[in-house]
Scaffold this motif. Sequence first.
Motif, mmCIF file in Angstrom:
data_model
loop_
_atom_site.group_PDB
_atom_site.id
_atom_site.type_symbol
_atom_site.label_atom_id
_atom_site.label_comp_id
_atom_site.label_asym_id
_atom_site.label_seq_id
_atom_site.Cartn_x
_atom_site.Cartn_y
_atom_site.Cartn_z
ATOM 1 N N ARG A 72 0.865 -1.184 0.000
ATOM 2 C CA ARG A 72 0.000 0.000 0.000
ATOM 3 C C ARG A 72 0.895 1.226 0.000
ATOM 4 O O ARG A 72 1.885 1.279 0.751
ATOM 5 C CB ARG A 72 -0.896 0.014 1.239
ATOM 6 N N GLY A 73 0.579 2.210 -0.858
ATOM 7 C CA GLY A 73 1.478 3.346 -0.941
ATOM 8 C C GLY A 73 0.830 4.608 -1.457
ATOM 9 O O GLY A 73 -0.375 4.813 -1.311
ATOM 10 N N PHE A 74 1.638 5.449 -2.078
ATOM 11 C CA PHE A 74 1.176 6.740 -2.580
ATOM 12 C C PHE A 74 2.014 7.125 -3.782
ATOM 13 O O PHE A 74 3.116 6.598 -3.993
ATOM 14 C CB PHE A 74 1.251 7.813 -1.492
ATOM 15 N N ILE A 75 1.507 8.044 -4.588
ATOM 16 C CA ILE A 75 2.209 8.530 -5.768
ATOM 17 C C ILE A 75 2.851 9.876 -5.456
ATOM 18 O O ILE A 75 2.215 10.761 -4.880
ATOM 19 C CB ILE A 75 1.249 8.661 -6.966
ATOM 20 N N ILE A 76 4.096 10.036 -5.834
ATOM 21 C CA ILE A 76 4.794 11.312 -5.643
ATOM 22 C C ILE A 76 4.485 12.223 -6.831
ATOM 23 O O ILE A 76 4.801 11.882 -7.986
ATOM 24 C CB ILE A 76 6.310 11.098 -5.527
ATOM 25 N N PRO A 77 3.872 13.383 -6.602
ATOM 26 C CA PRO A 77 3.564 14.316 -7.706
ATOM 27 C C PRO A 77 4.807 15.123 -8.087
ATOM 28 O O PRO A 77 4.939 16.299 -7.749
ATOM 29 C CB PRO A 77 2.462 15.191 -7.113
ATOM 30 N N HIS A 78 5.727 14.508 -8.818
ATOM 31 C CA HIS A 78 7.013 15.126 -9.103
ATOM 32 C C HIS A 78 6.939 16.157 -10.225
ATOM 33 O O HIS A 78 7.949 16.793 -10.537
ATOM 34 C CB HIS A 78 8.039 14.051 -9.460
ATOM 35 N N SER A 79 5.774 16.325 -10.841
ATOM 36 C CA SER A 79 5.604 17.332 -11.885
ATOM 37 C C SER A 79 4.210 17.942 -11.753
ATOM 38 O O SER A 79 3.249 17.235 -11.440
ATOM 39 C CB SER A 79 5.787 16.706 -13.266
ATOM 40 N N LYS A 80 4.091 19.233 -12.021
ATOM 41 C CA LYS A 80 2.782 19.877 -11.923
ATOM 42 C C LYS A 80 1.825 19.335 -12.977
ATOM 43 O O LYS A 80 0.604 19.401 -12.808
ATOM 44 C CB LYS A 80 2.928 21.390 -12.061
ATOM 45 N N ASP A 81 2.366 18.770 -14.052
ATOM 46 C CA ASP A 81 1.511 18.246 -15.117
ATOM 47 C C ASP A 81 0.731 17.005 -14.702
ATOM 48 O O ASP A 81 -0.309 16.698 -15.292
ATOM 49 C CB ASP A 81 2.354 17.908 -16.352
ATOM 50 N N ILE A 82 1.236 16.277 -13.695
ATOM 51 C CA ILE A 82 0.556 15.054 -13.262
ATOM 52 C C ILE A 82 -0.034 15.194 -11.854
ATOM 53 O O ILE A 82 -0.537 14.229 -11.294
ATOM 54 C CB ILE A 82 1.493 13.835 -13.341
ATOM 55 N N ALA A 83 0.012 16.403 -11.297
ATOM 56 C CA ALA A 83 -0.479 16.595 -9.930
ATOM 57 C C ALA A 83 -1.965 16.267 -9.806
ATOM 58 O O ALA A 83 -2.417 15.751 -8.779
ATOM 59 C CB ALA A 83 -0.216 18.033 -9.475
ATOM 60 N N GLY A 84 -2.728 16.509 -10.848
ATOM 61 C CA GLY A 84 -4.166 16.281 -10.772
ATOM 62 C C GLY A 84 -4.569 14.827 -10.682
ATOM 63 O O GLY A 84 -5.684 14.521 -10.242
ATOM 64 N N VAL A 85 -3.690 13.904 -11.096
ATOM 65 C CA VAL A 85 -4.013 12.475 -11.024
ATOM 66 C C VAL A 85 -3.073 11.728 -10.083
ATOM 67 O O VAL A 85 -3.013 10.501 -10.103
ATOM 68 C CB VAL A 85 -3.972 11.824 -12.427
ATOM 69 N N SER A 86 -2.353 12.462 -9.243
ATOM 70 C CA SER A 86 -1.409 11.833 -8.316
ATOM 71 C C SER A 86 -1.994 11.587 -6.940
ATOM 72 O O SER A 86 -1.342 10.946 -6.097
ATOM 73 C CB SER A 86 -0.142 12.692 -8.175
ATOM 74 N N ASP A 87 -3.177 12.088 -6.686
ATOM 75 C CA ASP A 87 -3.781 11.937 -5.368
ATOM 76 C C ASP A 87 -4.498 10.594 -5.277
ATOM 77 O O ASP A 87 -5.719 10.514 -5.263
ATOM 78 C CB ASP A 87 -4.758 13.081 -5.099
ATOM 79 N N SER A 88 -3.706 9.528 -5.217
ATOM 80 C CA SER A 88 -4.264 8.188 -5.107
ATOM 81 C C SER A 88 -3.315 7.322 -4.288
ATOM 82 O O SER A 88 -2.179 7.714 -4.003
ATOM 83 C CB SER A 88 -4.493 7.567 -6.487
ATOM 84 N N HIS A 89 -3.793 6.155 -3.912
ATOM 85 C CA HIS A 89 -3.026 5.266 -3.042
ATOM 86 C C HIS A 89 -2.937 3.880 -3.679
ATOM 87 O O HIS A 89 -3.814 3.037 -3.476
ATOM 88 C CB HIS A 89 -3.673 5.191 -1.660
ATOM 89 N N PRO A 90 -1.882 3.637 -4.463
ATOM 90 C CA PRO A 90 -1.734 2.324 -5.097
ATOM 91 C C PRO A 90 -1.675 1.201 -4.071
ATOM 92 O O PRO A 90 -1.169 1.367 -2.956
ATOM 93 C CB PRO A 90 -0.399 2.453 -5.839
ATOM 94 N N PHE A 91 -2.195 0.062 -4.458
ATOM 95 C CA PHE A 91 -2.094 -1.138 -3.623
ATOM 96 C C PHE A 91 -1.752 -2.301 -4.521
ATOM 97 O O PHE A 91 -1.982 -2.274 -5.737
ATOM 98 C CB PHE A 91 -3.390 -1.383 -2.848
ATOM 99 N N GLY A 92 -1.168 -3.335 -3.925
ATOM 100 C CA GLY A 92 -0.715 -4.434 -4.762
ATOM 101 C C GLY A 92 -0.494 -5.715 -4.004
ATOM 102 O O GLY A 92 -0.525 -5.765 -2.763
ATOM 103 N N LEU A 93 -0.241 -6.752 -4.774
ATOM 104 C CA LEU A 93 0.042 -8.091 -4.268
ATOM 105 C C LEU A 93 1.285 -8.599 -4.981
ATOM 106 O O LEU A 93 1.442 -8.417 -6.190
ATOM 107 C CB LEU A 93 -1.146 -9.020 -4.526
ATOM 108 N N GLU A 94 2.146 -9.252 -4.222
ATOM 109 C CA GLU A 94 3.418 -9.723 -4.760
ATOM 110 C C GLU A 94 3.671 -11.162 -4.330
ATOM 111 O O GLU A 94 3.437 -11.531 -3.183
ATOM 112 C CB GLU A 94 4.535 -8.824 -4.244
ATOM 113 N N PHE A 95 4.155 -11.956 -5.272
ATOM 114 C CA PHE A 95 4.680 -13.283 -4.979
ATOM 115 C C PHE A 95 6.138 -13.303 -5.407
ATOM 116 O O PHE A 95 6.512 -12.684 -6.408
ATOM 117 C CB PHE A 95 3.897 -14.364 -5.730
ATOM 118 N N ASN A 96 6.964 -14.022 -4.646
ATOM 119 C CA ASN A 96 8.368 -14.080 -5.028
ATOM 120 C C ASN A 96 8.938 -15.469 -4.829
ATOM 121 O O ASN A 96 8.494 -16.231 -3.974
ATOM 122 C CB ASN A 96 9.196 -13.017 -4.296
#
Length: 202
Positions: free
Chosen positions: A33-57
């Motif tokens: 569970r995490g977050f997106i870093i809005p490293h550019s003003k061009d993507i700031a509008g779609v960066s306010d989200s919290h990615p989640f995932g599943l991993e097998f290794n």
Amino acid sequence: MKSILFSLPLLVFCLTGAASRAQSPFFGARLHRGFIIPHSKDIAGVSDSHPFGLEFNLQWLARPPRTGLSPGIAAKRGLLFQYFNFDRPEVLGEAFAVTPYVEPLIFPEKRVFGSFHLGLGLVYLNRVYDPQTNPSNLFFFFFISMLALAGAQAQVKINPHWHAALGFHYNHISNGGMKNPNKGINFPTFSAGATYSLRPMS
């Protein structure tokens, strides 16, 4: 294609090295569970989200050479199979990644020990930039891109077969500047998971 060619040497290094000097395999799973870093003003509008995932290794503990490694240090090599949902399905969609990696272990003989890992692999993205249907996604242009990751974990031995772990990971997806728009996405995640060894780990 450049992403594929760039990743192949690391994949070959991990798998051939593991096969040549490997002990019993490990199987693991983690939730992210995490977050997106809005490293550019061009993507700031779609960066306010919290990615989640599943991993097998799948991992191998490399046998140290007779000389060269200090006491208290060992290393794993392996493959990660990851799924990430970027929490904006209509714009960012989902990602499916395969990543070879190396993971040095710090004082693995102790009940509580640490590790960090580095990996470089390939990722399939099911939502990319399109000037008509998806103009807001300036992160990705290609369906197949490159995933670079780094992370650190604190691990605890539950018994000789099972380890539990908490970790922090920094993930970056990009096409390496081969085609614009390619802002790339940086999304740190926190994880919790467990690892199982077929044989008791001494």
